[in-house]
Design an enzyme around this catalytic site. Structure first.
Site, PDB file in Angstrom:
ATOM      1  N   HIS A   7       6.485 167.734  68.845  1.00  0.00           N
ATOM      2  CA  HIS A   7       5.722 166.503  68.636  1.00  0.00           C
ATOM      3  C   HIS A   7       4.829 166.239  69.842  1.00  0.00           C
ATOM      4  O   HIS A   7       5.296 165.845  70.896  1.00  0.00           O
ATOM      5  CB  HIS A   7       6.691 165.330  68.425  1.00  0.00           C
ATOM      6  CG  HIS A   7       6.016 164.049  68.075  1.00  0.00           C
ATOM      7  ND1 HIS A   7       6.481 163.209  67.099  1.00  0.00           N
ATOM      8  CD2 HIS A   7       4.903 163.441  68.557  1.00  0.00           C
ATOM      9  CE1 HIS A   7       5.699 162.146  67.008  1.00  0.00           C
ATOM     10  NE2 HIS A   7       4.732 162.271  67.898  1.00  0.00           N
ATOM     11  N   ARG A  20      -9.253 121.503  68.667  1.00  0.00           N
ATOM     12  CA  ARG A  20      -8.528 120.636  67.730  1.00  0.00           C
ATOM     13  C   ARG A  20      -9.030 119.200  67.861  1.00  0.00           C
ATOM     14  O   ARG A  20      -9.178 118.490  66.874  1.00  0.00           O
ATOM     15  CB  ARG A  20      -7.027 120.669  68.021  1.00  0.00           C
ATOM     16  CG  ARG A  20      -6.213 119.677  67.171  1.00  0.00           C
ATOM     17  CD  ARG A  20      -4.735 119.747  67.536  1.00  0.00           C
ATOM     18  NE  ARG A  20      -3.945 118.878  66.671  1.00  0.00           N
ATOM     19  CZ  ARG A  20      -3.552 117.660  66.992  1.00  0.00           C
ATOM     20  NH1 ARG A  20      -3.895 117.136  68.171  1.00  0.00           N
ATOM     21  NH2 ARG A  20      -2.828 116.942  66.161  1.00  0.00           N
ATOM     22  N   ASN A  71       9.480 163.329  58.651  1.00  0.00           N
ATOM     23  CA  ASN A  71      10.061 164.487  59.343  1.00  0.00           C
ATOM     24  C   ASN A  71      11.229 164.117  60.248  1.00  0.00           C
ATOM     25  O   ASN A  71      11.832 164.992  60.881  1.00  0.00           O
ATOM     26  CB  ASN A  71       8.995 165.259  60.125  1.00  0.00           C
ATOM     27  CG  ASN A  71       8.339 164.434  61.219  1.00  0.00           C
ATOM     28  OD1 ASN A  71       8.974 163.633  61.890  1.00  0.00           O
ATOM     29  ND2 ASN A  71       7.036 164.645  61.413  1.00  0.00           N
ATOM     30  N   LEU A 130      -0.003 153.439  66.575  1.00  0.00           N
ATOM     31  CA  LEU A 130       0.755 153.596  65.332  1.00  0.00           C
ATOM     32  C   LEU A 130       0.756 152.321  64.500  1.00  0.00           C
ATOM     33  O   LEU A 130       0.821 151.210  65.014  1.00  0.00           O
ATOM     34  CB  LEU A 130       2.183 154.024  65.652  1.00  0.00           C
ATOM     35  CG  LEU A 130       2.318 155.433  66.239  1.00  0.00           C
ATOM     36  CD1 LEU A 130       3.753 155.726  66.627  1.00  0.00           C
ATOM     37  CD2 LEU A 130       1.817 156.471  65.242  1.00  0.00           C
ATOM     38  N   ASP A 140       2.123 119.964  70.835  1.00  0.00           N
ATOM     39  CA  ASP A 140       2.873 121.194  70.544  1.00  0.00           C
ATOM     40  C   ASP A 140       3.321 121.918  71.806  1.00  0.00           C
ATOM     41  O   ASP A 140       4.195 122.782  71.760  1.00  0.00           O
ATOM     42  CB  ASP A 140       2.043 122.149  69.675  1.00  0.00           C
ATOM     43  CG  ASP A 140       2.213 121.861  68.190  1.00  0.00           C
ATOM     44  OD1 ASP A 140       3.128 121.097  67.847  1.00  0.00           O
ATOM     45  OD2 ASP A 140       1.442 122.403  67.390  1.00  0.00           O
ATOM     46  N   PHE A 143      -2.328 132.780  69.258  1.00  0.00           N
ATOM     47  CA  PHE A 143      -1.754 133.882  68.485  1.00  0.00           C
ATOM     48  C   PHE A 143      -2.646 135.128  68.452  1.00  0.00           C
ATOM     49  O   PHE A 143      -2.317 136.100  67.766  1.00  0.00           O
ATOM     50  CB  PHE A 143      -1.407 133.421  67.078  1.00  0.00           C
ATOM     51  CG  PHE A 143      -0.380 132.316  67.066  1.00  0.00           C
ATOM     52  CD1 PHE A 143       0.778 132.429  67.818  1.00  0.00           C
ATOM     53  CD2 PHE A 143      -0.586 131.154  66.338  1.00  0.00           C
ATOM     54  CE1 PHE A 143       1.713 131.399  67.845  1.00  0.00           C
ATOM     55  CE2 PHE A 143       0.345 130.126  66.354  1.00  0.00           C
ATOM     56  CZ  PHE A 143       1.503 130.242  67.115  1.00  0.00           C
ATOM     57  N   GLY A 172      -4.574 156.118  65.912  1.00  0.00           N
ATOM     58  CA  GLY A 172      -3.911 156.505  67.156  1.00  0.00           C
ATOM     59  C   GLY A 172      -2.809 155.525  67.450  1.00  0.00           C
ATOM     60  O   GLY A 172      -1.625 155.896  67.435  1.00  0.00           O
ATOM     61  N   ASP A 200       6.824 158.492  60.563  1.00  0.00           N
ATOM     62  CA  ASP A 200       7.970 157.617  60.842  1.00  0.00           C
ATOM     63  C   ASP A 200       7.573 156.521  61.825  1.00  0.00           C
ATOM     64  O   ASP A 200       7.929 155.356  61.656  1.00  0.00           O
ATOM     65  CB  ASP A 200       9.113 158.440  61.449  1.00  0.00           C
ATOM     66  CG  ASP A 200       9.654 159.497  60.514  1.00  0.00           C
ATOM     67  OD1 ASP A 200      10.482 159.147  59.657  1.00  0.00           O
ATOM     68  OD2 ASP A 200       9.250 160.661  60.637  1.00  0.00           O
ATOM     69  N   GLU A 230      -0.409 137.689  61.413  1.00  0.00           N
ATOM     70  CA  GLU A 230      -1.629 137.731  62.219  1.00  0.00           C
ATOM     71  C   GLU A 230      -2.109 139.151  62.498  1.00  0.00           C
ATOM     72  O   GLU A 230      -3.303 139.443  62.394  1.00  0.00           O
ATOM     73  CB  GLU A 230      -1.406 136.992  63.554  1.00  0.00           C
ATOM     74  CG  GLU A 230      -1.210 135.491  63.426  1.00  0.00           C
ATOM     75  CD  GLU A 230       0.248 135.095  63.271  1.00  0.00           C
ATOM     76  OE1 GLU A 230       0.538 133.884  63.295  1.00  0.00           O
ATOM     77  OE2 GLU A 230       1.092 136.006  63.122  1.00  0.00           O
TER      78      GLU A 230
END
Length: 576
Positions: free
Chosen positions: A178, A435, A102, A33, A384, A352, A31, A72, A326
């Site tokens: 569509h 960490r 298509n 995409l 960071d 992430f 579902g 597509d 990821e």
């Protein structure tokens, strides 16, 4: 036919998008995409691994292809690019994708936004490209499929030029065909175009039913033939046969969870490092435990080269290098567990999961036990800075139904977190690790209690305290230090470690009441994140110590002090 007539209705076998385990024969939930083709890469990788592990010179137990139909829109999505790139790199030759070209999207023609040469793009990924100019040409489709089947060293993209809504006089080749019904008048015109009875609904001619029904007998013959092959295989290779049956059934080998690493009180170890020790032990006992990191294996604690690495033409290793992909990584792992025979894991920094969330959500919806290893879990990662410091991610992941988030407070809780994740078979588990080093708590107090999601780590568990301090992860040690301050002033204080809210909420009322007595209203929770998921445990009068905004770039110790996530702040809140 009854199912088709009940399309998209309550309790129907034909929901708006196919859902695995909801309707027989559905292999994955699609579902969103790009997810289908990306999940299929995991299925193809699983086939390649199992074939190399189990097939012998005399018996071919595993030899199937993975077929995909992609649109597509699917191939516009970034996740499809990530997964297809890895599929080409690994040479997954039994993956065949039909590109339904298509040239239409909901908004109109693809030329509005999609002008690239898809074939050249996939060719650059290492795929074989075959073109079929007319999607109605069955002979050309058959020829292309046979050509794709012969190429065992490259995945194949069969580019099939089609016309959406073909046969509809007014809507063929248009976005109007569509995703929405043609309408009664256009349906009649389309039936007339094909010489079909215009007054018939849900008509299946006898010759069509007979032709399609042949698939049932053919499938039964193929299944019986494979079963004979397996019986001969198991007779000639009893150990391999037993291992195949074990892995495909999802059963664990006897003793897999015994004598895992124990950690002594008083030490200090980052939970990502204690996770690496436990994972290394588990991979040696469980060959189905396969996975890797999005280019952060050393940082994530998933680097175990002694168990082999997956590469082009060599698939038996337990370590997969996903590259910086990821989203594709998460979808591929879902495909592996859907295929069967694997308990996949994937790893990156917690921040992430923003890139992985759609695939994590689908794994939860499909009840697939993928394991996500997420390290660098808070402002504690330090220099960071805020781009890499997850503050809202714990609550965001806890908000997804059927996702269990486990954030252990020390090395022994980390071991228990892995046991919890491996025993869970009805949904994904996110393991969240630090960490920075964290103190190892009293191993006897920890015991196996983390399996219940929350437990009394310190304090009299037979008597209601005056104050309850709750924490997860690295902040457990802050709560413990705050308890010392409160106890020194005569306040009876309990520390409750909460590694997994979902597991705790699944316990019976007696356990929940024993851990968090409802009559104790002085409650403080501390977590180096936002507060959204803690309110149900705090009540109206409880106080949360944590983040109210984004982090900053500085050493971890400085950040905890500057943002007020300290034992002093916790004790002061309890006193107030």
């Amino acid at each position: 036919l009854d199912g088709l007539k009940n399309f998209r209705q309550w309790d129907s076998l034909t929901p708006g998008h196919p859902e695995v385990h909801h309707t027989p024969g559905i292999e994955t939930t699609t579902g969103p995409l790009g997810q289908g083709i990306s999940t299929a890469v995991g299925m193809a990788l699983a086939e390649a691994q199992l074939a190399e592990i189990f097939n012998t010179e005399d018996h071919t137990l595993v030899d199937h292809r993975t077929y995909v139909i992609a649109s597509d829109g699917d191939l516009m999505e970034g996740v499809a690019a990530e997964a297809a790139s890895l599929a080409g790199h690994l040479g997954l030759g039994k993956l065949i994708c039909y590109f339904d070209d298509n040239k239409i999207t909901i908004d109109g023609g693809t030329d509005l936004s999609f002008g690239e040469d898809v074939g050249k793009r996939f060719e650059s990924y290492g795929w074989q490209i075959i073109t079929v100019e007319d999607g109605e040409d069955l002979a050309a489709l058959r020829t292309a499929t046979h050509e794709a089947q012969r190429n065992l060293t490259q995945p194949t993209l069969i580019m099939v030029r089609t016309i959406i809504g073909i046969g509809s006089p007014n809507k063929a080749g248009k976005s109007a065909a569509h995703g929405s019904p043609l309408g009664e008048q256009e349906i009649e015109l389309t039936k007339a175009h094909y010489g079909w009875p215009t007054d018939a609904s849900f008509l299946v001619p006898a010759d069509v039913a007979e032709h399609m029904g042949k698939a049932v007998a053919r499938g039964q013959r193929d299944q019986a033939s494979w079963q004979e092959t397996f019986e001969a295989y198991a007779s000639a290779n009893p150990e391999k046969g037993a291992e195949w049956s074990r892995r495909m059934s999802g059963q664990m080998p006897e003793g897999w969870d015994q004598n895992l690493p124990q950690f002594e009180e008083g030490g200090s170890l980052a939970t990502r490092k204690s996770s690496a020790k436990v994972l290394g032990e588990l991979m040696g006992r469980l060959p189905e435990l396969v996975g890797g990191s999005a280019d952060l294996a050393g940082s994530n604690g998933t680097k175990h080269p002694q168990y082999g690495t997956v590469s082009r033409g060599s698939y038996t290793g337990q370590t997969i290098h996903f590259g910086v992909r990821e989203h594709g990584m998460a979808a591929i792992c879902a495909g592996m567990v859907l295929h069967g025979g694997f308990r996949p894991f994937c790893a990156t920094f917690l921040v992430f999961t923003d890139y992985m969330r759609p695939a994590i959500r689908l794994a939860a919806l499909m009840k697939q036990p993928v394991i996500y290893i997420m390290t660098h879990d808070s402002i504690g990662l330090g220099e960071d800075g805020p781009t890499h410091q997850p503050v809202e991610h714990l609550s965001a992941l806890r908000a997804i139904p059927n996702v269990h988030v486990v954030r252990p407070g020390d090395a022994n809780e980390t071991r228990e977190a892995w046991l919890y994740a491996m025993r869970r078979t009805d949904g994904p588990t996110v393991l969240v690790f630090t960490r920075q080093g964290v103190p190892t708590q009293n191993a006897q107090a920890v015991g196996h209690n983390p399996q219940k999601g929350a437990y009394v780590l310190a304090g009299d568990d037979q008597k209601a305290p005056e104050a309850i301090l709750m924490a997860s992860g690295s902040e457990v040690s802050i709560a413990m230090a705050a308890r010392d301050m409160l106890e020194a002033k005569g306040t009876a204080t309990r520390v409750v470690s909460v590694p997994c809210m979902e597991a705790f909420l699944a316990q019976d009322a007696d356990w929940q009441q024993a851990v968090l007595p409802s009559d104790v209203r002085c409650r403080v929770a501390v977590e180096a994140a936002t507060d959204m998921s803690w309110h149900r445990f705090l009540g109206f009068e409880g106080v949360f110590i944590g983040m109210k905004g984004f982090g900053a770039s500085a050493p971890a110790k400085v950040l905890f002090e500057k943002f007020g996530i300290t034992a002093e702040a916790v004790a002061a809140a309890a006193n107030r």
